[in-house]
Design a protein around this motif. Structure first.
Motif, mmCIF file in Angstrom:
data_model
loop_
_atom_site.group_PDB
_atom_site.id
_atom_site.type_symbol
_atom_site.label_atom_id
_atom_site.label_comp_id
_atom_site.label_asym_id
_atom_site.label_seq_id
_atom_site.Cartn_x
_atom_site.Cartn_y
_atom_site.Cartn_z
ATOM 1 N N GLY A 92 0.786 -1.240 0.000
ATOM 2 C CA GLY A 92 0.000 0.000 0.000
ATOM 3 C C GLY A 92 0.808 1.275 0.000
ATOM 4 N N ARG A 93 2.136 1.165 -0.027
ATOM 5 C CA ARG A 93 2.965 2.372 0.117
ATOM 6 C C ARG A 93 3.386 2.967 -1.236
ATOM 7 N N PHE A 94 3.694 2.089 -2.171
ATOM 8 C CA PHE A 94 4.137 2.532 -3.499
ATOM 9 C C PHE A 94 3.119 2.094 -4.541
ATOM 10 N N ALA A 95 2.925 2.916 -5.558
ATOM 11 C CA ALA A 95 2.105 2.498 -6.694
ATOM 12 C C ALA A 95 2.924 1.480 -7.489
ATOM 13 N N THR A 96 2.431 0.279 -7.592
ATOM 14 C CA THR A 96 3.224 -0.753 -8.250
ATOM 15 C C THR A 96 3.387 -0.449 -9.747
ATOM 16 N N GLY A 97 2.437 0.297 -10.299
ATOM 17 C CA GLY A 97 2.534 0.607 -11.729
ATOM 18 C C GLY A 97 3.577 1.656 -12.052
ATOM 19 N N THR A 98 3.893 2.519 -11.090
ATOM 20 C CA THR A 98 4.825 3.619 -11.370
ATOM 21 C C THR A 98 6.020 3.628 -10.419
ATOM 22 N N ARG A 99 6.003 2.787 -9.396
ATOM 23 C CA ARG A 99 7.054 2.710 -8.383
ATOM 24 C C ARG A 99 7.165 4.011 -7.580
ATOM 25 N N THR A 100 6.082 4.801 -7.556
ATOM 26 C CA THR A 100 6.091 6.069 -6.830
ATOM 27 C C THR A 100 5.409 5.894 -5.483
ATOM 28 N N ASN A 101 6.025 6.465 -4.447
ATOM 29 C CA ASN A 101 5.402 6.480 -3.131
ATOM 30 C C ASN A 101 4.092 7.279 -3.217
ATOM 31 N N PHE A 102 3.028 6.707 -2.665
ATOM 32 C CA PHE A 102 1.734 7.396 -2.728
ATOM 33 C C PHE A 102 1.740 8.725 -1.969
ATOM 34 N N ASN A 103 2.705 8.915 -1.084
ATOM 35 C CA ASN A 103 2.770 10.195 -0.362
ATOM 36 C C ASN A 103 4.005 11.008 -0.749
ATOM 37 N N ARG A 104 4.359 10.978 -2.004
ATOM 38 C CA ARG A 104 5.417 11.837 -2.532
ATOM 39 C C ARG A 104 4.955 12.355 -3.894
ATOM 40 N N ASP A 105 5.695 13.344 -4.365
ATOM 41 C CA ASP A 105 5.462 13.859 -5.725
ATOM 42 C C ASP A 105 4.069 14.437 -5.936
ATOM 43 N N PHE A 106 3.504 15.029 -4.897
ATOM 44 C CA PHE A 106 2.264 15.789 -5.087
ATOM 45 C C PHE A 106 2.619 17.103 -5.794
ATOM 46 N N PRO A 107 1.731 17.599 -6.635
ATOM 47 C CA PRO A 107 2.037 18.854 -7.325
ATOM 48 C C PRO A 107 2.053 20.039 -6.345
ATOM 49 N N VAL A 343 22.114 15.699 12.149
ATOM 50 C CA VAL A 343 22.697 16.183 10.890
ATOM 51 C C VAL A 343 22.559 17.702 10.879
ATOM 52 N N ALA A 344 23.399 18.375 10.068
ATOM 53 C CA ALA A 344 23.386 19.842 10.048
ATOM 54 C C ALA A 344 22.059 20.364 9.500
ATOM 55 N N SER A 345 21.534 19.704 8.485
ATOM 56 C CA SER A 345 20.232 20.082 7.944
ATOM 57 C C SER A 345 19.622 18.841 7.304
ATOM 58 N N ARG A 346 18.341 18.879 7.113
ATOM 59 C CA ARG A 346 17.699 17.686 6.543
ATOM 60 C C ARG A 346 16.657 18.136 5.520
ATOM 61 N N LYS A 347 16.953 17.838 4.272
ATOM 62 C CA LYS A 347 15.989 18.128 3.199
ATOM 63 C C LYS A 347 15.358 16.814 2.783
ATOM 64 N N GLY A 348 14.127 16.894 2.342
ATOM 65 C CA GLY A 348 13.467 15.700 1.835
ATOM 66 C C GLY A 348 12.862 14.863 2.954
ATOM 67 N N ALA A 349 12.154 13.809 2.539
ATOM 68 C CA ALA A 349 11.486 12.943 3.497
ATOM 69 C C ALA A 349 12.516 12.063 4.212
ATOM 70 N N LEU A 350 12.142 11.549 5.382
ATOM 71 C CA LEU A 350 13.048 10.698 6.137
ATOM 72 C C LEU A 350 13.255 9.351 5.439
ATOM 73 N N GLU A 351 12.196 8.895 4.779
ATOM 74 C CA GLU A 351 12.257 7.560 4.161
ATOM 75 C C GLU A 351 11.757 7.612 2.731
ATOM 76 N N ASP A 352 12.039 6.554 1.967
ATOM 77 C CA ASP A 352 11.490 6.455 0.606
ATOM 78 C C ASP A 352 9.999 6.248 0.686
#
Ligand SMILES: [Zn+2]
Length: 352
Positions: A92-107, A343-352
Motif C-alpha cells: 500500500g505504500r508505493f504504486a506498483t505501476g509507477t514505483r512512486t510512493n503514494f505520499n510523494r510527488d504531489f504537485p 545532521v546539520a540540515s535535513r531536506k526531503g522525506a526521512l524515508e522512501d
C-alpha cells in the motif's frame, strides 16, 4: 453529512476506483474549514479506524446544531493502493505501476505560485489524478490533517516549523508523545503540497490559525477500538479548540510532561550495518543514553562473533522501530530523536 462517491478512471478498460468523500456543512462561514484524510498509505489503518469513531461524533454535533466549520473527510484516500496485492501480500505504500510512493510527488505551486493539477480526464496515470484530486478537496482549508502511521512507534506529528508552537494544541489534544518540525520540504508529500498552497494564498504570509500535518498514529498494528476511539476523541477535542465544533468553555489540554518536540534534523536514522535477524533492546518511547545497546543483528546464528551490535550515537528518544524482524544492510532499523542535531540540515522525506 453528505456523501459522494467519485470515480477515478483506471489506466485500462474495465478498471475504475471509487473515492468516498463525506462533507459536513458548518453553520458559521467564519469558522475554519477542515480537511481530513486517512489511508493514503493504504497499508496504514489506525487513521481509518479513528475516522470510524470520529464521523459519528461529527454527525451528532451536526444534528445538535453545534457544527460551526465545514469539513471534508476522505477515510479511504487511496483506493488504488488498497487494491494492490502481490502474491497475497498487501503493498500500500508505493504504486506498483509507477514505483512512486503514494505520499510523494504531489504537485506544488511553481515559482510564480501556479499549481498545475491533473484533471480527471488528464492522460496520466490514475495515481497522479488521485493526488491532484485529494489536493483539490483540501484546497482552501486552513486545517488539513493527513492520518498515517509508522512501522512501530509512539504517536507523533510532523509540523512545519512556521506553524509551531501554535500547532501544539493538536499534539496536546491527541496526547501525542512527540513532534518533528520541518523547514525544508519532504519530497512533496501531501502535507508539504497542502502547506505550499496555504502559503500561496495566505494574505501577507500570515498563517495564524493554520494547521497542516502528517499525523503518525503509532504503528501499523496499533489498530484497536480503544486506541481508535481515543484518537477520534483527540481529533474532536482539537476541532472544538479551533472553533470548528462549538464546545462552550472547555479547558485546553496541555502537552504531556515527557513530550519531545524537535526539529527534524535531530532525527538519527539508524541504518542496519549488516543484514540479518533483529533482536531489539529498546522500544519506541524509551529514553536512551549515548552508547546504549539498541539492537543486535544476528548474521551467523550460534557462531562466535555471529551478531553485530548497534549502539546509540548520542542520548535521545526512541521514536520508531522496524516492524519486521528481518532486515537488509542499509534498511532503517530505528528512528531516534537525538538530544542534539544528528545532521546539520535535513531536506526531503526521512524515508522512501
Ligand atoms: Zn504513511
Amino acid at each position: 453529512m453528505k456523501t459522494e462517491i467519485e470515480t477515478i478512471a483506471g489506466e485500462t478498460p474495465g478498471i475504475a476506483y471509487q473515492l468516498i468523500v463525506h462533507r459536513f456543512e458548518g453553520s458559521d462561514a467564519a469558522a475554519p474549514r477542515v480537511y481530513i484524510q486517512s489511508g493514503l498509505h493504504a497499508d496504514e489503518r489506525p487513521g481509518v479506524a479513528a475516522m470510524h469513531f470520529l464521523i459519528p461524533m461529527l454527525e451528532k454535533a451536526e444534528a445538535e446544531g453545534r457544527l460551526l466549520g465545514s469539513l471534508t473527510l476522505v477515510p479511504h484516500a487511496n483506493p488504488i493502493g488498497a487494491a494492490q496485492h502481490l502474491y497475497g501480500e498487501h503493498m500500500g505504500r508505493f504504486a506498483t505501476g509507477t514505483r512512486t510512493n503514494f505520499n510523494r510527488d504531489f504537485p506544488v505551486p511553481d515559482e510564480s505560485g501556479v499549481r498545475l493539477l491533473d484533471q480527471a480526464s488528464a492522460p496520466v496515470f490514475a495515481e497522479r489524478r488521485l493526488k491532484s484530486r485529494l489536493l483539490e478537496l483540501a484546497g482552501g482549508c486552513p486545517i488539513v490533517l493527513d492520518l498515517h502511521c509508522d512501522d512501530e512507534g509512539v504517536q507523533y506529528i510532523y509540523a512545519p516549523e512556521q506553524l509551531w508552537p501554535e500547532m501544539s494544541d493538536l499534539a496536546a489534544c491527541l496526547d501525542a508523545e512527540a513532534a518533528l518540525l520541518w523547514d525544508s520540504g519532504s519530497d512533496r508529500a501531501f502535507e508539504e503540497a497542502a502547506f505550499e498552497e496555504m502559503r500561496a494564498r495566505a494574505p501577507n504570509g500570515n498563517l495564524t490559525g493554520h494547521c497542516v500535518t502528517t499525523v503518525e498514529l503509532r504503528g501499523q498494528n496499533d489498530v484497536d477500538a480503544s486506541l481508535a476511539r481515543k484518537d477520534a476523541e483527540g481529533l474532536y477535542r482539537f476541532l472544538q479548540g479551533r472553533g470548528v465544533v462549538d464546545a462552550g468553555a472547555i479547558q485546553a489540554p496541555a502537552l504531556r510532561e515527557d513530550f519531545v518536540g524537535k526539529p527534524i534534523r535531530h532525527v538519527d536514522m539508524v541504518l542496519a550495518p549488516v543484514g540479518g535477524t533483529i533482536l531489539f533492546h529498546v522500544t519506541p518511547g524509551d529514553r536512551v543514553q549515548a552508547d546504549q545497546l539498541l539492537a543486535e543483528i544476528i548474521v551467523n546464528p550460534g557462531c562466535k562473533d555471529g551478531s553485530v551490535e548497534i549502539r546509540a550515537a548520542q542520548a535521545g528518544y526512541v521514536l520508531t522501530r522496524r516492524i519486521r524482524r528481518f532486515i537488509r544492510m542499509g534498511d532503517n532499523l530505528l528512528k531516534i530523536i537525538g538530544d542534539t542535531a544528528a545532521v546539520a540540515s535535513r531536506k526531503g522525506a526521512l524515508e522512501d
